[in-house]
Design a protein around this motif. Structure first.
Motif, PDB file in Angstrom:
ATOM      1  N   THR A 138       0.839  -1.208   0.000  1.00 49.17           N
ATOM      2  CA  THR A 138       0.000   0.000   0.000  1.00 49.17           C
ATOM      3  C   THR A 138       0.872   1.255   0.000  1.00 49.17           C
ATOM      4  O   THR A 138       0.576   2.224   0.682  1.00 49.17           O
ATOM      5  CB  THR A 138      -0.949   0.014   1.205  1.00 49.17           C
ATOM      6  N   SER A 148       3.275   4.153  -2.476  1.00 49.77           N
ATOM      7  CA  SER A 148       2.909   5.196  -3.428  1.00 49.77           C
ATOM      8  C   SER A 148       4.037   5.429  -4.416  1.00 49.77           C
ATOM      9  O   SER A 148       5.178   5.017  -4.197  1.00 49.77           O
ATOM     10  CB  SER A 148       2.593   6.506  -2.697  1.00 49.77           C
ATOM     11  N   THR A 182       6.095   1.287 -11.126  1.00 54.02           N
ATOM     12  CA  THR A 182       5.346   0.852  -9.953  1.00 54.02           C
ATOM     13  C   THR A 182       6.070  -0.384  -9.405  1.00 54.02           C
ATOM     14  O   THR A 182       6.951  -0.931 -10.072  1.00 54.02           O
ATOM     15  CB  THR A 182       3.891   0.501 -10.320  1.00 54.02           C
ATOM     16  N   ILE A 202      -4.410  -3.403 -11.802  1.00 57.10           N
ATOM     17  CA  ILE A 202      -3.851  -2.346 -10.963  1.00 57.10           C
ATOM     18  C   ILE A 202      -4.996  -1.581 -10.312  1.00 57.10           C
ATOM     19  O   ILE A 202      -5.950  -1.175 -10.976  1.00 57.10           O
ATOM     20  CB  ILE A 202      -2.990  -1.365 -11.780  1.00 57.10           C
ATOM     21  N   GLY A 246      -5.714   1.680  -7.445  1.00 58.91           N
ATOM     22  CA  GLY A 246      -5.115   2.749  -6.652  1.00 58.91           C
ATOM     23  C   GLY A 246      -5.783   4.083  -6.912  1.00 58.91           C
ATOM     24  O   GLY A 246      -6.806   4.154  -7.594  1.00 58.91           O
ATOM     25  N   TRP A 270      -0.636   4.150 -19.017  1.00 55.46           N
ATOM     26  CA  TRP A 270       0.018   2.992 -18.419  1.00 55.46           C
ATOM     27  C   TRP A 270       0.726   2.195 -19.514  1.00 55.46           C
ATOM     28  O   TRP A 270       0.249   2.133 -20.649  1.00 55.46           O
ATOM     29  CB  TRP A 270      -1.008   2.095 -17.734  1.00 55.46           C
ATOM     30  N   TYR A 307      -1.038   3.056  -4.534  1.00 50.04           N
ATOM     31  CA  TYR A 307      -1.499   1.774  -5.049  1.00 50.04           C
ATOM     32  C   TYR A 307      -2.092   0.908  -3.934  1.00 50.04           C
ATOM     33  O   TYR A 307      -1.654   0.918  -2.792  1.00 50.04           O
ATOM     34  CB  TYR A 307      -0.402   1.022  -5.792  1.00 50.04           C
ATOM     35  N   ASN A 308      -3.163   0.206  -4.304  1.00 50.70           N
ATOM     36  CA  ASN A 308      -3.918  -0.688  -3.423  1.00 50.70           C
ATOM     37  C   ASN A 308      -4.629   0.048  -2.280  1.00 50.70           C
ATOM     38  O   ASN A 308      -4.971  -0.559  -1.270  1.00 50.70           O
ATOM     39  CB  ASN A 308      -3.024  -1.788  -2.843  1.00 50.70           C
ATOM     40  N   SER A 325      -3.227  -5.566  -6.345  1.00 51.45           N
ATOM     41  CA  SER A 325      -2.736  -5.390  -7.708  1.00 51.45           C
ATOM     42  C   SER A 325      -1.737  -6.488  -8.009  1.00 51.45           C
ATOM     43  O   SER A 325      -1.091  -7.031  -7.105  1.00 51.45           O
ATOM     44  CB  SER A 325      -2.054  -4.020  -7.869  1.00 51.45           C
TER      45      SER A 325
END
Length: 217
Positions: A65, A67, A79, A100, A102, A113, A191-192, A208
């Protein structure tokens, strides 16, 4: 012109010499030779399109979790979602799939992406192809979701499957998922999780991942 022997036990009719011409006594080697002749690879095995191996990111990465800080406009940033696979043949294809989840610290704008490939830790290659001029190139352009001061958050969710790569190598390949801010500088992608990440029903968390499968040619 042949002599047929009818045995006492039921279920068999044999030629007197017991050769492979008898339908009930064909040697297994003869059966294999007939079924695989002209098919499969050099060893006679059925292998075309077969999944040879599957590799996915670890649980610790899927549940991360953290960033990513996107400080420059139209620049791709790594990422943590990367997977390494070592093909068994130069003719193998690599099938890539991923998901993914987030949120960005800017409300409702476009993102880009892509997936980069690096062989044996060398230079990276954008496997989607070459961009034209100054236009960025990626595999998806989803909105960034909704972010309003850490409240009423709605994370971005991006899925893809069926991206087939032909790396032509038996060295270790690392595929890394990257994100690009196309509209503003100094953006953070969490993310997540949402931007707020409070213990509330409107601050969702998720998982993800990126998965690679080696497919026989």
């Amino acid at each position: 012109s042949e002599t047929i022997t009818l045995p006492n036990s039921a279920g068999e009719v044999l030629l007197s010499d017991g050769s492979a011409a008898s339908l009930t006594q064909i040697p297994a080697a003869n059966i294999v030779g007939v079924c695989t002749a002209g098919l499969g690879n050099a060893s006679g095995a059925f292998s075309q399109g077969k999944i040879l191996q599957t590799v996915s990111v670890s649980d610790s990465v899927r549940e991360n979790t953290g960033s990513v800080s996107l400080t420059s406009l139209n620049t791709y940033y790594d990422t943590p979602f990367a997977v390494t696979i070592t093909p068994s043949s130069t003719s193998s294809k690599i099938l890539l799939m991923g998901h993914i989840m987030g949120e960005f610290t800017v409300e409702d704008y476009a993102t880009m992406w892509r997936i980069e490939r690096a062989i044996s830790g060398g230079a990276t290659t954008n496997i989607q192809g070459a961009a034209a001029g100054s236009r960025p190139l990626g595999i998806s352009v989803p909105p960034a979701g909704i972010y309003v001061g850490n409240t009423d958050s709605t994370p971005t969710v991006m899925n893809w499957s069926g991206l087939l790569d032909s790396p032509s190598t038996t060295s270790a390949i690392t595929y890394t998922f990257q994100v690009n801010s196309t509209q503003t500088n100094s953006v953070t992608f969490y993310y997540n999780r949402t931007g707020g990440d409070s213990d509330a029903i409107d601050d969702e968390r998720g998982l993800s991942w990126i998965t690679a499968q080696e497919i026989a040619a």
